[in-house]
Every structure is written in structure tokens, then in C-alpha cells.
Design an enzyme around this catalytic site. Structure first.
Site, PDB file in Angstrom:
ATOM      1  N   HIS A  99       5.130  -4.470   8.894  1.00  0.00           N
ATOM      2  CA  HIS A  99       6.053  -5.428   8.268  1.00  0.00           C
ATOM      3  C   HIS A  99       7.436  -5.394   8.928  1.00  0.00           C
ATOM      4  O   HIS A  99       8.159  -6.403   8.914  1.00  0.00           O
ATOM      5  CB  HIS A  99       6.252  -5.105   6.787  1.00  0.00           C
TER       6      HIS A  99
ATOM      7  N   CYS B 200      -2.126  -2.054  10.050  1.00  0.00           N
ATOM      8  CA  CYS B 200      -1.291  -1.448   9.022  1.00  0.00           C
ATOM      9  C   CYS B 200      -1.216   0.046   9.304  1.00  0.00           C
ATOM     10  O   CYS B 200      -2.263   0.712   9.359  1.00  0.00           O
ATOM     11  CB  CYS B 200      -1.946  -1.712   7.665  1.00  0.00           C
TER      12      CYS B 200
ATOM     13  N   THR C 285      -0.010   2.334   7.359  1.00  0.00           N
ATOM     14  CA  THR C 285      -0.338   3.080   6.139  1.00  0.00           C
ATOM     15  C   THR C 285      -1.852   3.221   6.003  1.00  0.00           C
ATOM     16  O   THR C 285      -2.369   4.312   5.740  1.00  0.00           O
ATOM     17  CB  THR C 285       0.238   2.342   4.917  1.00  0.00           C
TER      18      THR C 285
ATOM     19  N   GLU D 217       7.703  -9.480   2.186  1.00  0.00           N
ATOM     20  CA  GLU D 217       6.774 -10.378   1.491  1.00  0.00           C
ATOM     21  C   GLU D 217       7.505 -11.530   0.789  1.00  0.00           C
ATOM     22  O   GLU D 217       6.916 -12.573   0.534  1.00  0.00           O
ATOM     23  CB  GLU D 217       5.929  -9.608   0.464  1.00  0.00           C
TER      24      GLU D 217
ATOM     25  N   TYR E 204       0.834  -1.206   0.000  1.00  0.00           N
ATOM     26  CA  TYR E 204       0.000   0.000   0.000  1.00  0.00           C
ATOM     27  C   TYR E 204       0.872   1.261   0.000  1.00  0.00           C
ATOM     28  O   TYR E 204       0.445   2.319  -0.435  1.00  0.00           O
ATOM     29  CB  TYR E 204      -0.864   0.055   1.267  1.00  0.00           C
ATOM     30  N   GLY E 205       2.069   1.115   0.554  1.00  0.00           N
ATOM     31  CA  GLY E 205       2.872   2.295   0.916  1.00  0.00           C
ATOM     32  C   GLY E 205       3.269   3.201  -0.222  1.00  0.00           C
ATOM     33  O   GLY E 205       3.592   4.368   0.003  1.00  0.00           O
TER      34      GLY E 205
HETATM   35  N1  DGL Z   1       2.241  -3.115   6.849  1.00  0.00           N
HETATM   36  C1  DGL Z   1       1.797  -1.858   6.380  1.00  0.00           C
HETATM   37  C2  DGL Z   1       2.128  -0.724   7.324  1.00  0.00           C
HETATM   38  O1  DGL Z   1       2.113  -0.932   8.522  1.00  0.00           O
HETATM   39  C3  DGL Z   1       1.860  -1.538   4.933  1.00  0.00           C
HETATM   40  C4  DGL Z   1       3.071  -1.868   4.151  1.00  0.00           C
HETATM   41  C5  DGL Z   1       2.753  -1.669   2.687  1.00  0.00           C
HETATM   42  O2  DGL Z   1       1.841  -2.329   2.204  1.00  0.00           O
HETATM   43  O3  DGL Z   1       3.388  -0.814   2.047  1.00  0.00           O
HETATM   44  O4  DGL Z   1       2.334   0.394   6.925  1.00  0.00           O
END
Ligand code: DGL
Length: 259
Positions: free
Chosen positions: A182, A69, A71, A148, A38-39
Site C-alpha cells: 500500500h 502483500c 503481511t 484505502e 490484514y496488518g
Molecule cells: N498491502 C499489504 C502489505 O503489503 C497489507 C496491508 C494491510 O492489509 O494491513 O503488507
């Protein structure tokens, strides 16, 4: 039933803490593997995913949803709460407060995705909890994607992690906020670098305690249903690969989620 979701595997670090606090609760974990990471995505895209997944989990009977998450939380938790006013929503935000309060050098750093690093919410957290503290915000593009792969410990990535963190230590930071779920899985690479000089701050245990406060009555069979928007069998295989054997032992079903 408690629903927990992330773009991918990162939220498993939060899920493990929740499972520890609530051993009898029934849990559902959803990894949006079709859209990870998502980032580096625009805010509108992230918000769309968060609303769709929240609605899906509520539709499956989740009485509480954890946005595991940073993000997704910093970008879209307000929209999700407005969209599902009847469901309690718990988010995960970078631990600026514990870092700032614990710092003796008055210098801290926040490692985060690009979206979290530039978010207004992170600026608000710093304004609210870190007045008078020097805060370095450090975007780490590619790190979540690297987790990942389930094999983050490569020489090239070690060098990349060191190149980000060693200058922060040289600048005198003594608290390093893991501002992406992550990054908990990168601790084996990060800890040896910061040992004796800085402390890593991860809020997973605090989030789990908040879930316990809201759902102390959660009784169930302790089942864990795994859902992923792509390759659900890969999510199941990730649990033992990430050292999460206790979670692996709770898995009752593994399914593709079309959301
Ligand atoms: N695990 C997520 C976070 O805490 C998002 C990481 C990603 O998808 O970029 O921000």
C-alpha cells in the site's frame, strides 16, 4: 492466467509492474476488501484468508499466484506453498537486501504493518542480508487503511507521515524500505520528505521480473479481471483514482468473489 491478490488496493502497485512486464498475459486481481487490513490481524486469521484465496484463484485456473502483500507473504507463504504444491507462488517481502546493499550510511529503516514488523520472516531477512547494518523497523498502523480511503493526502496524515520519517532521517538512514505494498501509493507524500537524503525501496519491479522469468510464455489477450470480496465496483474505481489508467484500460470484468 496469473492471479494476484492483496488485502485491498496495495497489491495494485505490484499488479501494475506485472502488467508492464507481461502486456499480453491474462491477469486476475483479487482484493480481500471484506477483511482489509490484514496488518493488525492475528497470524491464524491471515493464514486462513491466504489459503482460502489461493485455493479460489487456483480453482479459477490461475497457473501462478502472486501474493502481492508483505503481511500475507511473511505470515503465510510457506503454508500456501504447502497447500498448493502444484502452483508456483511468488511473494512480496520487504526489500531489506537491496536497501542494505545500497546503503552508504549503513543505516536503513523498514516501514511495515504491525504483523510484518513483528514477523519472524522480517527478522530472518535482516539476519541474512543486513549484517552490520543498523535497521530500524517502524510499524505504521493505519497507513494501509488510509490508502484505502483513496484520499490519503490530508494535513493530519501528512503530519503523521512526517513524524515517522523525519526522526529516521535525523538518525542517518539513507534507504527507506516500503515494507507494505500500500505504501507505494504514499510516495507523493514520502518522496518530498526524503529527497536528497534517502531513497525509497519498493520491490514491485523486481517481483514483476521474477513473474516474467517464471511465465515468459504467458500469452493471452491482456485481459484483467477484477475481483473483490466486498464492493468490487470500488476496486474498479480505484484504478484511475490511483493513477493506474493503463491497468484500467485492460479491465475486462468486475465481480464479487465469495471466498
Ligand atoms: N498491502 C499489504 C502489505 O503489503 C497489507 C496491508 C494491510 O492489509 O494491513 O503488507
Amino acid at each position: 492466467m496469473i492471479g494476484v491478490f492483496d488485502s485491498g488496493l496495495g497489491g495494485l502497485s505490484v499488479l501494475a509492474a506485472i502488467a508492464h512486464e507481461l502486456p499480453r498475459a491474462d491477469l486476475v486481481y483479487l482484493a480481500d476488501a471484506a477483511h482489509v487490513p490484514y496488518g493488525d490481524k492475528p497470524d491464524g486469521f491471515i493464514t486462513g484468508r491466504v489459503l482460502a484465496i489461493g485455493e479460489y484463484l487456483a480453482g479459477r485456473g490461475c497457473e501462478l499466484i502472486v501474493v502481492a502483500c508483505n503481511t500475507a507473504t511473511t505470515t503465510a507463504i510457506q503454508a500456501l506453498r504447502a497447500h498448493l504444491p502444484q502452483v508456483p507462488i511468488v511473494g512480496v517481502e520487504p526489500g531489506v537486501k537491496p536497501a542494505a546493499h545500497g546503503s552508504l550510511s549503513r543505516k536503513i529503516a523498514v516501514l511495515a504493518t504491525e504483523a510484518t514488523a513483528k514477523s519472524r520472516r522480517l527478522a530472518e531477512l535482516i539476519e541474512a542480508h543486513a549484517r552490520g547494518v543498523e535497521v530500524r523497523i517502524v510499524p505504521c498502523p493505519g497507513w494501509a487503511t488510509h490508502v484505502e480511503t483513496l484520499a490519503p493526502d490530508t494535513a493530519a496524515f501528512r503530519a503523521e507521515v512526517a513524524a515517522k520519517i523525519l526522526p529516521l532521517l535525523a538518525a542517518g538512514i539513507d534507504r527507506l524500505v516500503l515494507g507494505c505494498t500500500h505504501y507505494a501509493f504514499l510516495l507523493p507524500l514520502i518522496e518530498p520528505l526524503i529527497e536528497g537524503r534517502a531513497q525509497a525501496i519498493d520491490v514491485a519491479a523486481a517481483v514483476a521480473r521474477q513473474v516474467l522469468r517464471l511465465k515468459s510464455d504467458a500469452q493471452g489477450t491482456g485481459r484483467l479481471d477484477l475481483l473483490a470480496t466486498a464492493r468490487p465496483e470500488r476496486l474498479a474505481a480505484a484504478l484511475p483514482a490511483l493513477g493506474l489508467q493503463r491497468l484500467a484500460a485492460r479491465v475486462s470484468s468486475v465481480e464479487q468473489a465469495d471466498v
